[in-house]
Design a protein around this motif. Structure first.
Motif, PDB file in Angstrom:
ATOM      1  N   ALA A   1       0.834  -1.208   0.000  1.00 16.60           N
ATOM      2  CA  ALA A   1       0.000   0.000   0.000  1.00 16.60           C
ATOM      3  C   ALA A   1       0.864   1.251   0.000  1.00 16.60           C
ATOM      4  N   ARG A   2       1.901   1.270   0.834  1.00 12.78           N
ATOM      5  CA  ARG A   2       2.780   2.434   0.911  1.00 12.78           C
ATOM      6  C   ARG A   2       3.429   2.723  -0.443  1.00 12.78           C
ATOM      7  N   ARG A   3       3.932   1.669  -1.106  1.00 15.78           N
ATOM      8  CA  ARG A   3       4.603   1.863  -2.402  1.00 15.78           C
ATOM      9  C   ARG A   3       3.626   2.321  -3.480  1.00 15.78           C
ATOM     10  N   LEU A   4       2.438   1.724  -3.494  1.00 12.09           N
ATOM     11  CA  LEU A   4       1.451   2.137  -4.495  1.00 12.09           C
ATOM     12  C   LEU A   4       1.044   3.583  -4.290  1.00 12.09           C
ATOM     13  N   LYS A   5       0.829   3.971  -3.044  1.00 12.17           N
ATOM     14  CA  LYS A   5       0.366   5.319  -2.754  1.00 12.17           C
ATOM     15  C   LYS A   5       1.471   6.366  -2.906  1.00 12.17           C
ATOM     16  N   SER A   6       2.713   5.924  -3.016  1.00 17.55           N
ATOM     17  CA  SER A   6       3.792   6.886  -3.266  1.00 17.55           C
ATOM     18  C   SER A   6       4.122   6.982  -4.760  1.00 17.55           C
ATOM     19  N   HIS A   7       3.487   6.166  -5.577  1.00 11.56           N
ATOM     20  CA  HIS A   7       3.717   6.186  -7.021  1.00 11.56           C
ATOM     21  C   HIS A   7       2.942   7.356  -7.635  1.00 11.56           C
ATOM     22  N   PRO A   8       3.579   8.148  -8.488  1.00  9.87           N
ATOM     23  CA  PRO A   8       2.923   9.351  -9.018  1.00  9.87           C
ATOM     24  C   PRO A   8       1.658   9.074  -9.833  1.00  9.87           C
TER      25      PRO A   8
ATOM     26  N   LEU B   1      -2.683   5.074   7.503  1.00  8.33           N
ATOM     27  CA  LEU B   1      -1.485   5.915   7.419  1.00  8.33           C
ATOM     28  C   LEU B   1      -0.644   5.578   6.187  1.00  8.33           C
ATOM     29  N   HIS B   2      -0.742   4.330   5.709  1.00  7.99           N
ATOM     30  CA  HIS B   2      -0.015   3.906   4.509  1.00  7.99           C
ATOM     31  C   HIS B   2      -0.820   4.128   3.236  1.00  7.99           C
ATOM     32  N   GLY B   3      -1.977   4.774   3.352  1.00  6.48           N
ATOM     33  CA  GLY B   3      -2.737   5.161   2.171  1.00  6.48           C
ATOM     34  C   GLY B   3      -3.941   4.305   1.834  1.00  6.48           C
ATOM     35  N   ALA B   4      -4.306   3.344   2.672  1.00  8.43           N
ATOM     36  CA  ALA B   4      -5.488   2.529   2.379  1.00  8.43           C
ATOM     37  C   ALA B   4      -6.716   3.419   2.257  1.00  8.43           C
ATOM     38  N   ASN B   5      -7.591   3.068   1.320  1.00  6.60           N
ATOM     39  CA  ASN B   5      -8.836   3.811   1.134  1.00  6.60           C
ATOM     40  C   ASN B   5      -9.979   3.220   1.948  1.00  6.60           C
ATOM     41  N   SER B   6      -9.808   1.970   2.377  1.00  7.87           N
ATOM     42  CA  SER B   6     -10.840   1.300   3.152  1.00  7.87           C
ATOM     43  C   SER B   6     -10.200   0.121   3.874  1.00  7.87           C
ATOM     44  N   TYR B   7     -10.848  -0.323   4.949  1.00  5.65           N
ATOM     45  CA  TYR B   7     -10.336  -1.449   5.736  1.00  5.65           C
ATOM     46  C   TYR B   7     -11.527  -2.342   6.063  1.00  5.65           C
TER      47      TYR B   7
END
Length: 140
Positions: free
Chosen positions: A74-81, A105-111
């Protein structure tokens, strides 16, 4: 349109993958499902999406996986432009409040905590499909 775009399911547990696929089949999901068996396989999709393969309409991501965990994916995907606009839904058995907070905090849109009962899981799958592939609007 979201209907033709795939859903990427990332889960290392074969039983959970099977359960999820059966639940989506039961709800007559029209989107194709792509499966990555761990976080490393999920990250291997990035160059393919950068090269023009259809990006998923949503990524369903387990937290606890070997090699590369879901939070790191999630962190890597959410840091990709470009890829950071893909919705990431943590779909996991973990109900630990720390995992929920860390996922956001790592960018998840839902849990979403996976229900143990298949019928309840099927209902959850139908709701996931309705919201993320029909109602939710995402950039092309």
């Amino acid at each position: 349109m979201n209907i033709n775009r795939p859903i990427l399911l990332v889960d290392d547990n074969p039983m959970d993958v099977d359960l999820t696929l059966r639940a989506f089949k039961r709800s007559k999901l029209v989107n194709p499902i792509q499966v990555a068996r761990d976080g490393e396989e999920a990250l291997a999709w990035i160059p393919r999406w950068e090269a023009g393969e259809p990006r998923p309409v949503v990524i369903l991501l387990d937290i606890n996986m070997p090699r590369v965990g879901g939070l790191e994916v999630a962190r890597r995907l959410k840091s990709h432009p470009v890829l950071r606009v893909i919705p990431v839904v943590m779909l996991t058995t973990s109900t630990v409040s720390g995992d929920v907070e860390t996922a956001y905090l790592h960018g998840a849109n839902s849990y979403i905590a996976k229900p143990v009962d298949f019928d309840k899981f099927s209902e959850a799958a139908a709701q996931i499909e309705l919201y993320w592939t029909v109602l939710n609007q995402v950039p092309e």
